[in-house]
Motif scaffolding. Structure first.
Motif, mmCIF file in Angstrom:
data_model
loop_
_atom_site.group_PDB
_atom_site.id
_atom_site.type_symbol
_atom_site.label_atom_id
_atom_site.label_comp_id
_atom_site.label_asym_id
_atom_site.label_seq_id
_atom_site.Cartn_x
_atom_site.Cartn_y
_atom_site.Cartn_z
ATOM 1 N N ALA A 55 -5.093 -37.498 -6.697
ATOM 2 C CA ALA A 55 -5.221 -38.517 -5.855
ATOM 3 C C ALA A 55 -5.922 -39.517 -7.236
ATOM 4 O O ALA A 55 -5.889 -40.650 -6.459
ATOM 5 N N ALA A 56 -7.379 -38.768 -6.504
ATOM 6 C CA ALA A 56 -8.726 -39.516 -6.998
ATOM 7 C C ALA A 56 -8.768 -39.894 -8.169
ATOM 8 O O ALA A 56 -9.173 -41.473 -8.298
ATOM 9 N N GLY A 57 -7.994 -39.706 -9.323
ATOM 10 C CA GLY A 57 -8.033 -39.598 -10.608
ATOM 11 C C GLY A 57 -7.432 -40.418 -10.665
ATOM 12 O O GLY A 57 -7.218 -41.888 -11.069
ATOM 13 N N TYR A 58 -6.082 -40.528 -10.131
ATOM 14 C CA TYR A 58 -4.676 -41.604 -10.691
ATOM 15 C C TYR A 58 -5.529 -42.644 -9.723
ATOM 16 O O TYR A 58 -5.322 -43.881 -11.176
ATOM 17 N N SER A 59 -6.323 -42.858 -9.068
ATOM 18 C CA SER A 59 -6.205 -44.608 -8.125
ATOM 19 C C SER A 59 -7.324 -44.761 -9.522
ATOM 20 O O SER A 59 -7.804 -46.115 -9.475
ATOM 21 N N ALA A 60 -8.226 -44.600 -9.285
ATOM 22 C CA ALA A 60 -9.179 -44.647 -10.005
ATOM 23 C C ALA A 60 -9.458 -45.322 -11.393
ATOM 24 O O ALA A 60 -9.155 -46.270 -12.299
ATOM 25 N N CYS A 61 -8.284 -44.640 -12.275
ATOM 26 C CA CYS A 61 -7.846 -44.981 -13.402
ATOM 27 C C CYS A 61 -7.132 -45.924 -12.894
ATOM 28 O O CYS A 61 -6.829 -47.217 -14.408
ATOM 29 N N PHE A 62 -5.691 -46.257 -12.697
ATOM 30 C CA PHE A 62 -5.292 -47.293 -11.919
ATOM 31 C C PHE A 62 -6.280 -49.084 -11.330
ATOM 32 O O PHE A 62 -5.519 -49.817 -12.542
ATOM 33 N N GLN A 63 -7.010 -48.280 -11.018
ATOM 34 C CA GLN A 63 -8.416 -48.856 -10.616
ATOM 35 C C GLN A 63 -8.644 -50.103 -12.091
ATOM 36 O O GLN A 63 -8.708 -51.288 -12.120
ATOM 37 N N GLY A 64 -9.331 -49.116 -12.729
ATOM 38 C CA GLY A 64 -9.512 -49.935 -14.017
ATOM 39 C C GLY A 64 -8.452 -50.329 -15.324
ATOM 40 O O GLY A 64 -8.429 -51.144 -15.981
ATOM 41 N N ALA A 65 -7.024 -49.479 -15.347
ATOM 42 C CA ALA A 65 -6.170 -50.636 -15.549
ATOM 43 C C ALA A 65 -5.799 -51.933 -15.270
ATOM 44 O O ALA A 65 -5.973 -52.723 -16.031
ATOM 45 N N LEU A 66 -5.843 -52.544 -13.973
ATOM 46 C CA LEU A 66 -5.641 -52.541 -13.488
ATOM 47 C C LEU A 66 -6.215 -54.523 -13.870
ATOM 48 O O LEU A 66 -6.317 -55.618 -14.199
ATOM 49 N N GLY A 67 -7.605 -53.652 -13.727
ATOM 50 C CA GLY A 67 -8.832 -55.121 -14.447
ATOM 51 C C GLY A 67 -9.093 -55.093 -16.074
ATOM 52 O O GLY A 67 -9.745 -56.309 -15.708
ATOM 53 N N VAL A 68 -8.475 -53.784 -16.625
ATOM 54 C CA VAL A 68 -8.580 -54.515 -18.000
ATOM 55 C C VAL A 68 -6.452 -56.121 -18.012
ATOM 56 O O VAL A 68 -7.088 -56.551 -18.724
ATOM 57 N N VAL A 69 -5.773 -55.664 -16.957
ATOM 58 C CA VAL A 69 -4.867 -56.659 -16.373
ATOM 59 C C VAL A 69 -4.843 -57.726 -16.280
ATOM 60 O O VAL A 69 -4.698 -58.720 -16.837
#
Length: 140
Positions: A55-69
């Motif tokens: 959950a920690a890894g997925y949320s951090a990665c998704f936040q990064g992807a959200l930043g790119v988008v």
């Protein structure tokens, strides 16, 4: 689409001792945690568990992807948060996972937030890795 070994820019290395009831550490020493099954699965719950780490890894990665988008869409995601809830339970093959990704994006309207997280879900490496394997629900 997969990458080849020559495309790899970074490799994380972690080693587990005693599986779900032991210890996990990275080779660089930046992560070294005791893992125990949660009480809900009959464990002590004294340490963290693989689902929390996922959950920690997925949320951090998704936040990064959200930043790119958001950058590509010229959207302001200042103050946004992404929460991943990872559930584990029995299925026909033993155990399986289910994930809920929730994003709070205070500076955009609900429709824009929904569009941003759907686009982030398409580019997030964790989302790509789990697509078709587990249920992932998106929420704003």
């Amino acid at each position: 689409m997969s990458i080849t070994q020559s495309d790899v820019a970074y490799t994380a290395v972690a080693t587990a001792e005693n599986g779900r009831d032991g210890r996990v550490a990275t080779n660089d020493g930046k992560l070294d945690v005791v893992v125990n099954p949660p009480k809900e699965l009959g464990g002590s719950g004294a340490g963290t568990n693989p689902e929390q780490l996922f959950a920690a890894g997925y949320s951090a990665c998704f936040q990064g992807a959200l930043g790119v988008v958001a950058k590509n869409e010229n959207a302001d995601i200042t103050g946004s948060t992404v929460t991943a809830e990872v559930g584990i339970g029995k299925n026909d093959e033993g155990f399986g996972l289910i994930v809920k990704i929730s994003a709070v994006i205070p500076n955009v309207d609900a429709a824009t937030a929904k569009d941003l997280i759907e686009k982030a879900h398409q580019v997030c490496p964790y989302s790509k890795a789990t697509r078709g394997n587990i249920t992932v629900e998106l929420a704003v």
